[in-house]
Design an enzyme around this catalytic site. Sequence first.
Site, PDB file in Angstrom:
ATOM      1  N   LYS A   1     -13.613   0.215 -13.989  1.00 39.75           N
ATOM      2  CA  LYS A   1     -14.060  -1.058 -13.409  1.00 39.75           C
ATOM      3  C   LYS A   1     -14.696  -1.970 -14.473  1.00 39.75           C
ATOM      4  O   LYS A   1     -14.613  -3.200 -14.377  1.00 39.75           O
ATOM      5  CB  LYS A   1     -15.031  -0.808 -12.253  1.00 39.75           C
ATOM      6  CG  LYS A   1     -14.386  -0.133 -11.053  1.00 39.75           C
ATOM      7  CD  LYS A   1     -13.283  -0.987 -10.414  1.00 39.75           C
ATOM      8  CE  LYS A   1     -12.739  -0.381  -9.132  1.00 39.75           C
ATOM      9  NZ  LYS A   1     -11.709  -1.189  -8.480  1.00 39.75           N
TER      10      LYS A   1
ATOM     11  N   TYR B   1     -14.709   6.084 -13.149  1.00 45.26           N
ATOM     12  CA  TYR B   1     -14.700   4.890 -12.295  1.00 45.26           C
ATOM     13  C   TYR B   1     -15.390   3.726 -13.013  1.00 45.26           C
ATOM     14  O   TYR B   1     -14.870   2.606 -13.039  1.00 45.26           O
ATOM     15  CB  TYR B   1     -15.414   5.207 -10.980  1.00 45.26           C
ATOM     16  CG  TYR B   1     -15.328   4.108  -9.940  1.00 45.26           C
ATOM     17  CD1 TYR B   1     -14.172   3.934  -9.188  1.00 45.26           C
ATOM     18  CD2 TYR B   1     -16.404   3.255  -9.698  1.00 45.26           C
ATOM     19  CE1 TYR B   1     -14.086   2.943  -8.221  1.00 45.26           C
ATOM     20  CE2 TYR B   1     -16.328   2.260  -8.734  1.00 45.26           C
ATOM     21  CZ  TYR B   1     -15.163   2.107  -7.995  1.00 45.26           C
ATOM     22  OH  TYR B   1     -15.086   1.111  -7.042  1.00 45.26           O
TER      23      TYR B   1
ATOM     24  N   ASP C   1       3.419   1.679  -4.654  1.00 44.20           N
ATOM     25  CA  ASP C   1       2.501   2.458  -5.491  1.00 44.20           C
ATOM     26  C   ASP C   1       2.240   1.617  -6.738  1.00 44.20           C
ATOM     27  O   ASP C   1       3.144   1.390  -7.546  1.00 44.20           O
ATOM     28  CB  ASP C   1       3.150   3.793  -5.861  1.00 44.20           C
ATOM     29  CG  ASP C   1       2.248   4.635  -6.756  1.00 44.20           C
ATOM     30  OD1 ASP C   1       1.241   4.109  -7.277  1.00 44.20           O
ATOM     31  OD2 ASP C   1       2.567   5.829  -6.945  1.00 44.20           O
ATOM     32  N   VAL C   2       1.003   1.147  -6.894  1.00 44.21           N
ATOM     33  CA  VAL C   2       0.717   0.202  -7.984  1.00 44.21           C
ATOM     34  C   VAL C   2       0.868   0.814  -9.373  1.00 44.21           C
ATOM     35  O   VAL C   2       0.888   0.093 -10.371  1.00 44.21           O
ATOM     36  CB  VAL C   2      -0.701  -0.437  -7.854  1.00 44.21           C
ATOM     37  CG1 VAL C   2      -0.809  -1.274  -6.605  1.00 44.21           C
ATOM     38  CG2 VAL C   2      -1.811   0.607  -7.942  1.00 44.21           C
TER      39      VAL C   2
ATOM     40  N   ASP D   1       0.859  -1.193   0.000  1.00 42.07           N
ATOM     41  CA  ASP D   1       0.000   0.000   0.000  1.00 42.07           C
ATOM     42  C   ASP D   1       0.887   1.232   0.000  1.00 42.07           C
ATOM     43  O   ASP D   1       2.041   1.164   0.427  1.00 42.07           O
ATOM     44  CB  ASP D   1      -0.912  -0.027   1.252  1.00 42.07           C
ATOM     45  CG  ASP D   1      -2.151   0.857   1.120  1.00 42.07           C
ATOM     46  OD1 ASP D   1      -2.002   2.017   0.678  1.00 42.07           O
ATOM     47  OD2 ASP D   1      -3.254   0.403   1.453  1.00 42.07           O
TER      48      ASP D   1
ATOM     49  N   THR E   1     -16.605   1.939   3.670  1.00 37.44           N
ATOM     50  CA  THR E   1     -15.170   2.225   3.794  1.00 37.44           C
ATOM     51  C   THR E   1     -14.951   3.721   3.552  1.00 37.44           C
ATOM     52  O   THR E   1     -15.893   4.458   3.224  1.00 37.44           O
ATOM     53  CB  THR E   1     -14.339   1.460   2.737  1.00 37.44           C
ATOM     54  OG1 THR E   1     -14.590   2.047   1.453  1.00 37.44           O
ATOM     55  CG2 THR E   1     -14.671  -0.019   2.712  1.00 37.44           C
TER      56      THR E   1
HETATM   57  P1  NAP Z   1     -10.122   2.495   0.635  1.00 42.60           P
HETATM   58  O1  NAP Z   1     -10.636   2.280   2.017  1.00 42.60           O
HETATM   59  O2  NAP Z   1      -9.943   3.885   0.135  1.00 42.60           O
HETATM   60  O3  NAP Z   1      -8.748   1.685   0.504  1.00 42.60           O
HETATM   61  C1  NAP Z   1      -7.983   1.708  -0.647  1.00 42.60           C
HETATM   62  C2  NAP Z   1      -6.523   1.607  -0.264  1.00 42.60           C
HETATM   63  O4  NAP Z   1      -5.736   1.603  -1.477  1.00 42.60           O
HETATM   64  C3  NAP Z   1      -6.045   2.827   0.560  1.00 42.60           C
HETATM   65  O5  NAP Z   1      -5.178   2.429   1.598  1.00 42.60           O
HETATM   66  C4  NAP Z   1      -5.323   3.657  -0.489  1.00 42.60           C
HETATM   67  O6  NAP Z   1      -4.374   4.561   0.054  1.00 42.60           O
HETATM   68  C5  NAP Z   1      -4.674   2.560  -1.314  1.00 42.60           C
HETATM   69  N1  NAP Z   1      -4.193   3.041  -2.605  1.00 42.60           N
HETATM   70  C6  NAP Z   1      -4.708   4.037  -3.374  1.00 42.60           C
HETATM   71  N2  NAP Z   1      -3.928   4.244  -4.449  1.00 42.60           N
HETATM   72  C7  NAP Z   1      -2.913   3.358  -4.366  1.00 42.60           C
HETATM   73  C8  NAP Z   1      -1.779   3.101  -5.173  1.00 42.60           C
HETATM   74  N3  NAP Z   1      -1.513   3.825  -6.272  1.00 42.60           N
HETATM   75  N4  NAP Z   1      -0.946   2.094  -4.815  1.00 42.60           N
HETATM   76  C9  NAP Z   1      -1.166   1.370  -3.687  1.00 42.60           C
HETATM   77  N5  NAP Z   1      -2.205   1.607  -2.868  1.00 42.60           N
HETATM   78  C10 NAP Z   1      -3.074   2.587  -3.202  1.00 42.60           C
HETATM   79  O7  NAP Z   1     -11.069   1.788  -0.446  1.00 42.60           O
HETATM   80  P2  NAP Z   1     -11.949   0.446  -0.408  1.00 42.60           P
HETATM   81  O8  NAP Z   1     -13.353   0.853  -0.345  1.00 42.60           O
HETATM   82  O9  NAP Z   1     -11.409  -0.488   0.592  1.00 42.60           O
HETATM   83  O10 NAP Z   1     -11.697  -0.093  -1.880  1.00 42.60           O
HETATM   84  C11 NAP Z   1     -10.919  -1.237  -2.185  1.00 42.60           C
HETATM   85  C12 NAP Z   1     -11.250  -1.692  -3.599  1.00 42.60           C
HETATM   86  O11 NAP Z   1     -12.623  -2.058  -3.674  1.00 42.60           O
HETATM   87  C13 NAP Z   1     -11.074  -0.583  -4.650  1.00 42.60           C
HETATM   88  O12 NAP Z   1     -10.570  -1.142  -5.841  1.00 42.60           O
HETATM   89  C14 NAP Z   1     -12.478  -0.076  -4.850  1.00 42.60           C
HETATM   90  O13 NAP Z   1     -12.664   0.565  -6.081  1.00 42.60           O
HETATM   91  C15 NAP Z   1     -13.262  -1.369  -4.730  1.00 42.60           C
HETATM   92  N6  NAP Z   1     -14.677  -1.154  -4.411  1.00 42.60           N
HETATM   93  C16 NAP Z   1     -15.046  -0.521  -3.267  1.00 42.60           C
HETATM   94  C17 NAP Z   1     -16.411  -0.331  -2.998  1.00 42.60           C
HETATM   95  C18 NAP Z   1     -16.906   0.337  -1.758  1.00 42.60           C
HETATM   96  O14 NAP Z   1     -18.119   0.565  -1.655  1.00 42.60           O
HETATM   97  N7  NAP Z   1     -16.082   0.665  -0.805  1.00 42.60           N
HETATM   98  C19 NAP Z   1     -17.365  -0.779  -3.931  1.00 42.60           C
HETATM   99  C20 NAP Z   1     -16.930  -1.413  -5.086  1.00 42.60           C
HETATM  100  C21 NAP Z   1     -15.580  -1.597  -5.315  1.00 42.60           C
HETATM  101  P3  NAP Z   1      -4.568   6.188  -0.166  1.00 42.60           P
HETATM  102  O15 NAP Z   1      -6.006   6.481   0.008  1.00 42.60           O
HETATM  103  O16 NAP Z   1      -3.660   6.817   0.832  1.00 42.60           O
HETATM  104  O17 NAP Z   1      -4.152   6.502  -1.562  1.00 42.60           O
END
Ligand code: NAP
Length: 255
Positions: free
Chosen positions: A163, A159, A67-68, A37, A194
Amino acid sequence: MTRLQDRVALVTGASSGIGNAIATTFGREGAKVVLADVRKEPKLEDERSVFDKLDELDATYTYVETDVTTPESVEKAVEAAVSEFGGLDILVNNAGIYYQYAVGETPLEEWDQIMDVNLRGLFLCCKAALPELERSEHAKIINLSSIYGLVGGKGSGAYCASKGAVSNLTRQMALDYAADEINVNALAPGIIKTAQNAEWRETDPELLADWQAATPWPRFGEPEDVANAALFLASDESDFVTGTVLSVDGGWTAR
Ligand code: NAP
């Protein structure tokens, strides 16, 4: 008997939200976990650190600042899996970002940023991990798509595009790597509580009501709901499942 005993898993975006829950669940099930991360601390105030949770479980893990979007950074994370744990079995492409804009209002830099993290980053992680996954007898790729990778979502142009691409890249990769017995699947979460959507849940009652109306199940999802589905896709129980995009959405896409 734990379901991922001695498997090595790399989880991107593992410090927060869904990635935090997946890394914790995998650690509980006996996996050695590489936490990859850009940050170490979780994003929400009431969220527990993934490090504390894994320590409590006495799980084996390492953190690699990753950083991905940067090939060298991703390669470093894969190298850590190999040097510290002897290989790689499971890649979870979870790191992702979200902005709310209709296409006409989307700033170019935010379009590029979403594509960079959600799509290019996922591609780079797969590319770096594949040589190691090809050596594994339990190889699994799990991509985080979204309901917005299956259907359109208002005000979410970049987005949805990113996706949608993740969903179809999942199907495409499943074909290319089936002969190598690498399962490639995706998860399509609905609204999961989240940091990614906290701002809108807390400050936009109209949008919140829209999201509630679109979710037949009488609650939003928890990160653990997604982690449990990820566990199935990471385990031997899903060995004949490939190319699927599994909704974890309380029925959002069942309509
Ligand atoms: P989150 O709580 O914001 O967590 C995402 C994590 O990824 C954060 O720690 C973030 O750090 C990190 N990140 C961002 N850019 C990055 C990079 N370039 N390299 C490495 N790490 C990075 O989000 P989440 O809700 O858990 O989402 C996880 C996945 O599920 C995502 O792909 C999201 O699109 C998908 N998803 C989420 C939901 C939902 O409702 N939450 C629904 C559908 C899909 P920083 O913020 O510091 O950059």
